[in-house]
Scaffold this motif. Structure first.
Motif, PDB file in Angstrom:
ATOM      1  N   PRO A  32       3.738  26.422  -5.730  1.00  0.00           N
ATOM      2  CA  PRO A  32       4.065  25.499  -6.740  1.00  0.00           C
ATOM      3  C   PRO A  32       2.757  24.409  -7.617  1.00  0.00           C
ATOM      4  N   GLY A  33       3.785  24.258  -8.584  1.00  0.00           N
ATOM      5  CA  GLY A  33       3.378  23.698  -9.205  1.00  0.00           C
ATOM      6  C   GLY A  33       4.275  21.962 -10.040  1.00  0.00           C
ATOM      7  N   ARG A  34       5.419  21.632 -10.232  1.00  0.00           N
ATOM      8  CA  ARG A  34       5.553  20.446 -10.436  1.00  0.00           C
ATOM      9  C   ARG A  34       5.887  20.109  -9.054  1.00  0.00           C
ATOM     10  N   TRP A  35       5.861  20.525  -7.883  1.00  0.00           N
ATOM     11  CA  TRP A  35       5.755  19.706  -5.877  1.00  0.00           C
ATOM     12  C   TRP A  35       4.349  19.011  -6.386  1.00  0.00           C
ATOM     13  N   LEU A  36       3.075  19.428  -7.324  1.00  0.00           N
ATOM     14  CA  LEU A  36       1.709  19.225  -6.859  1.00  0.00           C
ATOM     15  C   LEU A  36       2.057  17.612  -8.062  1.00  0.00           C
ATOM     16  N   ALA A  37       1.733  18.392  -9.449  1.00  0.00           N
ATOM     17  CA  ALA A  37       1.517  17.734 -10.030  1.00  0.00           C
ATOM     18  C   ALA A  37       2.280  16.161 -10.219  1.00  0.00           C
ATOM     19  N   ALA A  38       3.363  16.228 -10.712  1.00  0.00           N
ATOM     20  CA  ALA A  38       4.502  15.677 -11.646  1.00  0.00           C
ATOM     21  C   ALA A  38       4.910  13.803 -10.654  1.00  0.00           C
ATOM     22  N   PRO A  39       4.781  14.492  -9.212  1.00  0.00           N
ATOM     23  CA  PRO A  39       4.951  12.716  -8.903  1.00  0.00           C
ATOM     24  C   PRO A  39       2.824  11.909  -9.120  1.00  0.00           C
ATOM     25  N   ALA A  40       2.197  12.743  -9.297  1.00  0.00           N
ATOM     26  CA  ALA A  40       0.691  12.261  -9.513  1.00  0.00           C
ATOM     27  C   ALA A  40       1.114  11.435 -11.307  1.00  0.00           C
ATOM     28  N   ASP A  86      -3.126   3.211  -9.838  1.00  0.00           N
ATOM     29  CA  ASP A  86      -4.800   3.057  -8.725  1.00  0.00           C
ATOM     30  C   ASP A  86      -5.782   1.806  -9.120  1.00  0.00           C
ATOM     31  N   GLY A  87      -4.487   0.849  -9.182  1.00  0.00           N
ATOM     32  CA  GLY A  87      -5.997  -0.250  -9.776  1.00  0.00           C
ATOM     33  C   GLY A  87      -6.177  -0.779 -11.116  1.00  0.00           C
ATOM     34  N   VAL A  88      -5.738   0.059 -11.605  1.00  0.00           N
ATOM     35  CA  VAL A  88      -6.067  -0.216 -13.513  1.00  0.00           C
ATOM     36  C   VAL A  88      -4.667  -0.472 -14.093  1.00  0.00           C
ATOM     37  N   ALA A  89      -4.587  -1.211 -14.393  1.00  0.00           N
ATOM     38  CA  ALA A  89      -3.673  -2.159 -15.151  1.00  0.00           C
ATOM     39  C   ALA A  89      -2.729  -0.773 -16.319  1.00  0.00           C
ATOM     40  N   ASP A 110      -8.363   7.094 -10.861  1.00  0.00           N
ATOM     41  CA  ASP A 110      -9.086   6.984  -9.556  1.00  0.00           C
ATOM     42  C   ASP A 110     -10.151   6.155  -9.254  1.00  0.00           C
ATOM     43  N   ASP A 111      -9.645   5.249  -8.378  1.00  0.00           N
ATOM     44  CA  ASP A 111     -10.185   4.196  -7.036  1.00  0.00           C
ATOM     45  C   ASP A 111     -10.383   2.836  -8.288  1.00  0.00           C
ATOM     46  N   TYR A 139      -2.278   9.853 -15.202  1.00  0.00           N
ATOM     47  CA  TYR A 139      -2.687  10.889 -13.497  1.00  0.00           C
ATOM     48  C   TYR A 139      -3.415  10.012 -13.013  1.00  0.00           C
ATOM     49  N   SER A 140      -2.831  10.458 -11.661  1.00  0.00           N
ATOM     50  CA  SER A 140      -3.710  10.096 -10.720  1.00  0.00           C
ATOM     51  C   SER A 140      -4.533  11.060  -9.855  1.00  0.00           C
ATOM     52  N   ALA A 141      -5.886  10.883 -10.151  1.00  0.00           N
ATOM     53  CA  ALA A 141      -6.587  12.133  -8.792  1.00  0.00           C
ATOM     54  C   ALA A 141      -6.107  11.838  -7.493  1.00  0.00           C
ATOM     55  N   SER A 142      -6.008  10.619  -7.033  1.00  0.00           N
ATOM     56  CA  SER A 142      -5.899  10.690  -5.921  1.00  0.00           C
ATOM     57  C   SER A 142      -4.776  11.551  -5.277  1.00  0.00           C
TER      58      SER A 142
END
Length: 449
Positions: free
Chosen positions: A295-303, A35-38, A413-414, A53-56
């Motif tokens: 759901p748990g993993r579906w919402l959070a894993a990719p983030a 999200d723009g942060v190295a 986040d952003d 984790y990405s809030a977006s």
């Protein structure tokens, strides 16, 4: 600002997919950014290993799923066991997401994150009497009953409190979800739920108990389910059961359909959200019940990702090991479920093919092995790597095995980041283990009396 090269499509453009590295991770001047942060900047600030984790992406995943299932009357509860960080829960709570909990601790986290009690469902096979009392005191939406013994305990406690406990009976439909044995929960030999053939008599009995308000049924058949066929079988069986109960004059107002929707991988797509919603509609959509999913993993894993540093390189009997500072106590899934998390270097890979590295951690167990990674290129000590799809069942399952500290968690986040869990250093644990004064044994006395 330099041009950013996305590794894969964003979660917003492909909401039903969960590749290892979604579009919130991109390379800028060769360095992986979140999200723009190295990520290398965060590593300097908090040290490695750490979770990010990405809030977006959390918001995008929830919004996409809710949009898909809300037309068929389904509400969403996040499975807190997947990621119980208060800041992650707060992101979902602000969007109106409910919570599915399996312990008193998760209850307190969900409440502290701003989730109204009436949006919390209490699942799990071993609820204690204190946990049940607390759930009734705060007014949880529903308690999912997993056994006859638990049903009787909840009824007793609620009656003593002058309340009627809102309950649903969890059904075990004997459906094999076709996933790893350790995350399958609805075969007849599972510890979860009540055999489907026993439900009608028990539902009738429970409906007559003064301490209970029997509202409906619940089912959860497992996790990381890539095919919709097991869902269809389980929910069709649930629908037949609802009709049978209603024919017997019993009221069934709610259906808890569970979680388990798989996230897919680079080689295997996740189930399509529209098809998932259609399966719900075709199986239970005509029953007039209030519906929810968990759901748990579906919402959070990719983030989420786990960032780690290469400590040593080692060649042994033809195998090329890269020893990293993350270990099985930080990310348990590979050791526990034989799971594979894709990994890439944070800095642009060096020229050349490099060996097929086996990434292993420092814990004194052979199972502290993340697997083989043939595409990392040449590595050197000090290199930073990132494991993808680590936002669920990562930090929440971590431990202090080998007296290793719990690692930090960071949210981005952003173009901003902040620490959302400090590294739990050993001073804290040593303080917890300071001995109290000796207490003399009560010889010959039954202290429980």
């Amino acid at each position: 600002m330099p041009a950013a090269t996305s590794l894969l499509p964003t979660a917003a453009t492909v909401p039903s997919q969960a590749p290892a590295f979604s579009g919130w991770l991109d390379r800028r001047n060769g360095t992986l950014c979140a999200d723009g942060v190295a990520l290398s900047q965060i590593a300097v600030e908090v040290g490695t290993p750490f979770y990010c984790y990405s809030a977006s992406v959390l918001r995008q995943r929830y919004t996409a799923l809710a949009a898909a299932v809300s037309p068929v009357g389904v509400s969403v509860c996040f499975a807190v066991k997947a990621n119980s960080n208060l800041n992650v829960l707060a992101e979902f709570a602000r969007l109106g997401c409910g919570m599915d909990i399996v312990s008193g601790g998760e209850m307190e986290r969900a409440l502290a994150a701003g989730t109204p009690a009436e949006r919390i469902i209490f699942s799990g096979v071993g609820k204690t009497r204190d946990e049940i009392r607390r759930a009734l005191e705060v007014g949880l939406h529903q308690i999912n009953i997993e056994s006859v013994a638990e049903l009787e305990t909840v009824a007793e406690i609620a009656h003593a409190m002058g309340l009627r406990a809102p309950v649903a009976l969890r059904v075990n439909p004997d459906v094999d979800a076709g996933t790893h044995a350790k995350i399958t929960t609805a075969r007849k030999d599972s510890k979860f739920g009540i055999a489907i053939g026993e439900i009608p008599a028990l539902y009738a009995r429970a409906s007559a108990m003064p301490g209970l308000e029997v509202l409906g049924l619940a089912v959860h058949i497992g996790s990381q389910i890539q095919s919709l066929a097991p869902f269809q079988r389980a929910w069709s069986a649930l629908a037949d059961l609802v009709r049978e109960l209603r024919d017997a004059g019993l009221t069934v107002a709610r259906l808890d359909l569970g979680g388990g929707l798989g996230i897919g991988s680079e080689t295997e797509p996740a189930p399509d959200l529209e098809a998932y919603a259609r399966t719900i509609a075709e199986t239970v959509g005509d029953l007039g019940c209030a519906l929810n999913i968990e759901p748990g993993r579906w919402l959070a894993a990719p983030a989420g990702v786990l960032v780690t540093e290469v400590t040593y390189l080692k060649e042994s009997s033809g195998a090329d090991f890269a020893v990293i500072d993350a270990a099985m106590n930080d990310l348990m899934r590979p050791a526990l479920y034989d799971a594979h998390h894709a990994a890439v270097p944070i800095h642009a890979p060096r020229p050349g093919s490099g060996p097929a590295w086996r990434l292993v951690g420092p814990v004194c167990e052979s199972s502290d092995d993340f697997g083989s990674y043939p595409n990392l290129g040449p590595l050197e000590p000090g290199d930073l790597l990132v494991f993808g799809s680590a936002g669920a069942y990562g930090a929440t399952m971590s431990s202090t095995y080998n007296s290793r500290p719990l690692v930090p968690e960071v949210m981005v986040d952003d173009g901003r980041f902040r620490l959302i869990r400090k590294r739990a250093e050993m001073d804290l644990f040593l303080e917890l283990e300071k001995p109290s004064d000796w207490v003399a044994a009560a010889n010959g006395v039954n202290v429980a009396e």
